[in-house]
Scaffold this active site. Structure first.
Site, mmCIF file in Angstrom:
data_model
loop_
_atom_site.group_PDB
_atom_site.id
_atom_site.type_symbol
_atom_site.label_atom_id
_atom_site.label_comp_id
_atom_site.label_asym_id
_atom_site.label_seq_id
_atom_site.Cartn_x
_atom_site.Cartn_y
_atom_site.Cartn_z
ATOM 1 C CB ILE A 12 -0.963 0.065 1.197
ATOM 2 C CG1 ILE A 12 -1.797 -1.251 1.238
ATOM 3 C CG2 ILE A 12 -1.800 1.276 1.353
ATOM 4 C CD1 ILE A 12 -2.981 -1.078 -0.240
ATOM 5 N N GLY A 119 -5.959 -2.107 8.178
ATOM 6 C CA GLY A 119 -5.540 -3.430 9.243
ATOM 7 C C GLY A 119 -5.370 -2.781 10.807
ATOM 8 C CB SER A 148 -10.545 -3.326 4.386
ATOM 9 O OG SER A 148 -11.770 -3.667 4.026
ATOM 10 C CB CYS A 149 -8.737 -3.499 -0.532
ATOM 11 S SG CYS A 149 -8.629 -5.146 0.234
ATOM 12 C CG ASN A 150 -12.948 -7.069 -0.385
ATOM 13 O OD1 ASN A 150 -13.424 -7.068 -1.526
ATOM 14 N ND2 ASN A 150 -12.274 -7.915 0.289
ATOM 15 N NE ARG A 177 -5.064 -9.709 -2.158
ATOM 16 C CZ ARG A 177 -5.235 -9.481 -0.572
ATOM 17 N NH1 ARG A 177 -5.997 -10.376 0.156
ATOM 18 N NH2 ARG A 177 -4.573 -8.375 -0.072
ATOM 19 C CD GLN A 310 -5.342 -7.602 -4.050
ATOM 20 O OE1 GLN A 310 -6.181 -7.624 -4.989
ATOM 21 N NE2 GLN A 310 -4.093 -8.273 -4.372
HETATM 22 N N1 LIG Z 1 -2.061 -5.535 0.704
HETATM 23 C C1 LIG Z 1 -3.570 -5.166 0.617
HETATM 24 O O1 LIG Z 1 -3.919 -5.670 -0.547
HETATM 25 C C2 LIG Z 1 -4.112 -4.229 1.495
HETATM 26 C C3 LIG Z 1 -5.399 -3.483 0.944
HETATM 27 C C4 LIG Z 1 -6.072 -2.394 1.655
HETATM 28 C C5 LIG Z 1 -5.241 -2.224 2.851
HETATM 29 N N2 LIG Z 1 -4.283 -2.774 3.473
HETATM 30 C C6 LIG Z 1 -4.050 -2.368 4.643
HETATM 31 O O2 LIG Z 1 -2.648 -1.696 4.446
HETATM 32 C C7 LIG Z 1 -1.888 -1.657 5.582
HETATM 33 C C8 LIG Z 1 -0.289 -2.155 5.086
HETATM 34 O O3 LIG Z 1 -0.552 -3.328 4.209
HETATM 35 P P1 LIG Z 1 0.490 -3.745 3.336
HETATM 36 O O4 LIG Z 1 -0.077 -5.171 2.484
HETATM 37 O O5 LIG Z 1 0.963 -2.591 2.294
HETATM 38 O O6 LIG Z 1 1.882 -4.455 4.136
HETATM 39 P P2 LIG Z 1 3.385 -4.866 3.773
HETATM 40 O O7 LIG Z 1 3.555 -5.718 4.527
HETATM 41 O O8 LIG Z 1 3.251 -5.081 2.281
HETATM 42 O O9 LIG Z 1 4.064 -3.426 3.984
HETATM 43 C C9 LIG Z 1 4.277 -2.971 5.264
HETATM 44 C C10 LIG Z 1 5.626 -2.081 5.400
HETATM 45 O O10 LIG Z 1 5.755 -1.604 6.449
HETATM 46 C C11 LIG Z 1 7.280 -1.712 6.806
HETATM 47 N N3 LIG Z 1 7.279 -1.621 8.417
HETATM 48 C C12 LIG Z 1 7.281 -2.510 9.277
HETATM 49 N N4 LIG Z 1 7.510 -2.009 10.923
HETATM 50 C C13 LIG Z 1 7.144 -0.530 10.425
HETATM 51 C C14 LIG Z 1 7.233 0.351 11.241
HETATM 52 N N5 LIG Z 1 7.249 0.309 12.578
HETATM 53 N N6 LIG Z 1 6.852 1.721 10.787
HETATM 54 C C15 LIG Z 1 6.929 1.976 9.182
HETATM 55 N N7 LIG Z 1 6.910 0.940 8.600
HETATM 56 C C16 LIG Z 1 7.232 -0.409 9.028
HETATM 57 C C17 LIG Z 1 7.575 -3.096 6.217
HETATM 58 O O11 LIG Z 1 9.128 -3.336 6.334
HETATM 59 C C18 LIG Z 1 6.992 -3.052 4.935
HETATM 60 O O12 LIG Z 1 7.783 -2.505 3.897
HETATM 61 C C19 LIG Z 1 -2.533 -2.574 6.602
HETATM 62 O O13 LIG Z 1 -3.073 -2.126 7.681
HETATM 63 C C20 LIG Z 1 -3.268 -3.459 5.549
HETATM 64 O O14 LIG Z 1 -4.340 -4.198 6.296
HETATM 65 C C21 LIG Z 1 -3.466 -3.859 2.565
#
Ligand SMILES: NC(=O)c1ccc[n+]([C@@H]2O[C@H](COP(=O)([O-])OP(=O)(O)OC[C@H]3O[C@@H](n4cnc5c(N)ncnc54)[C@H](O)[C@@H]3O)[C@@H](O)[C@H]2O)c1
Length: 349
Positions: A12, A119, A148-150, A177, A310
């Site tokens: 994200i 999240g 969230s995305c959905n 997914r 997503q």
């Molecule tokens: N992946 C999806 O499809 C999606 C869709 C919508 C919302 N989200 C939400 O977005 C948020 C991030 O999800 P994501 O999939 O991008 O996660 P991700 O694991 O891809 O990325 C998280 C990043 O944060 C870094 N990180 C770890 N600890 C940290 C800290 N203390 N401070 C700053 N950065 C730190 C990690 O190294 C990593 O690069 C979550 O809340 C998730 O639920 C995800």
């Protein structure tokens, strides 16, 4: 210019950073992360390929980051996480679920606004936010949490019908997914799994749109390119929404791309491929897809199916969140129009 930082340059975060960089009334001050992940390494390589002295976005290191690992890879960093926080008006926190709540302590100390992703628990923020459905509630708020995305895509479509005709009940089925592309830690699986009903997306929709009664079932599927949601919606007070009325409303929405199966949009993968063919970075799509040939009437109800990309769907609503928190626009219509303009949403029409 509103100054924005991004914490967590993952799935994200890298898209949020690109999204902010495209907003001409916002400045991306930098990104913060903990480790030299592949995304950070790709960012460095992008800078080098473009002949830049550094990286396209300034990197700040989160407490606990092992600097020697960044040095060994010659990844430049500008300072600490606190340095970044001190330079921005608002932080977009896209660290792993639950970590944002810890980061919030730093934002509070610095008196900086923050927008969290889906999240995190709802309690992390003052307002659970959607750019179309409750923009005005976010005006001036210190802490927002995005759906969230959905839920983001689902609310776009339900709000669209609600705004045009009124909706008082929906039932949804989410075909979800199970992982993002490259998520090896989720395993190699070939099974479907059902969550306890009602799914959180239906409950979340009711939090943001309390006048709509919602319920639904979620099925996890071992695919990575997008969720599909089917929605059954009931017009407010029994007023029937016909298939033609629904189609008109969806076609008028700049974050909904209406497509047809007969044109080749057979499923989630068709959208991903089309986005790549468009040359969109990473095959991203900010808009949800809506199949014209899925819109059907069932008694008083209207039913349709949407595709949720997503990884990129929450980016526009997060930009709306910055606009609300910073009071850049006073209402949803003008704020979403600005975001849409800079992200090129609706340009396909
Ligand atoms: N992946 C999806 O499809 C999606 C869709 C919508 C919302 N989200 C939400 O977005 C948020 C991030 O999800 P994501 O999939 O991008 O996660 P991700 O694991 O891809 O990325 C998280 C990043 O944060 C870094 N990180 C770890 N600890 C940290 C800290 N203390 N401070 C700053 N950065 C730190 C990690 O190294 C990593 O690069 C979550 O809340 C998730 O639920 C995800």
């Amino acid at each position: 210019m509103v100054k924005v930082g991004v914490a967590g340059y993952g799935v994200i975060g890298q898209r949020l950073a690109d999204g902010v960089a495209l907003q001409k009334d916002m400045e991306l001050v930098g990104i913060a992360d903990l480790a030299p992940t592949l995304s950070i390494r790709a960012l460095k390589e992008r800078g080098k390929a473009a002949g830049m002295p550094g990286m396209p976005y300034d990197l700040y290191l989160v407490d606990g980051a092992d600097k020697s690992k960044f040095d060994a890879l010659k990844i430049p960093y500008k300072g600490s996480f606190n340095d970044l926080i001190a330079r921005v008006d608002v932080m977009l926190d896209s660290s792993p679920g639950g970590v944002g709540a810890k980061n919030k302590e730093l934002y509070e100390k610095a008196g900086v606004r923050a927008i969290f992703q889906g999240g995190e628990k709802n309690s992390v923020a003052d307002v659970f936010f959607h750019g179309y459905a409750n923009y005005e509630k976010g005006l001036g708020a210190k802490y927002l949490k995005l759906t969230s995305c959905n839920t983001t895509g689902l609310i776009r479509s339900v709000d669209c019908l609600d705004r045009n005709y009124g909706v008082d009940r929906v039932a949804i089925t989410i075909i979800r997914r199970v992982a993002d592309p490259g998520d090896y830690h989720r395993g190699l699986t070939n099974a479907l799994q059902i969550d306890k009903a009602p799914s959180h997306q239906a409950v979340d929709l009711m939090t943001i749109m309390p006048h709509v009664e919602a319920t639904g079932i979620l099925v996890h599927t071992p695919v990575t390119h997008g969720h599909i949601i089917t929605v059954v919606a009931h017009g407010k007070g029994g007023k029937k929404i016909s298939a033609g009325m629904a189609l008109d409303a969806f076609k008028g929405h700049d974050r909904i791309r209406v497509v047809r199966i007969e044109d080749g949009f057979l499923g989630n993968a068709s959208f991903f491929r089309y986005a790549r063919d468009l040359g969109n970075p990473r095959g991203d799509m900010y808009e949800i897809g809506l199949w014209e040939d899925s819109i059907v009437e069932s008694g008083d109800n209207i039913m349709y199916a949407i595709n949720i990309p997503q990884e990129s769907v929450t980016i526009p609503e997060t930009m709306d969140g910055v606009r609300a928190a910073m009071k850049m626009q006073s209402d949803s219509a003008s704020a979403t129009a600005e975001t849409n303009k800079y992200l090129g949403l609706g340009k396909w029409k």
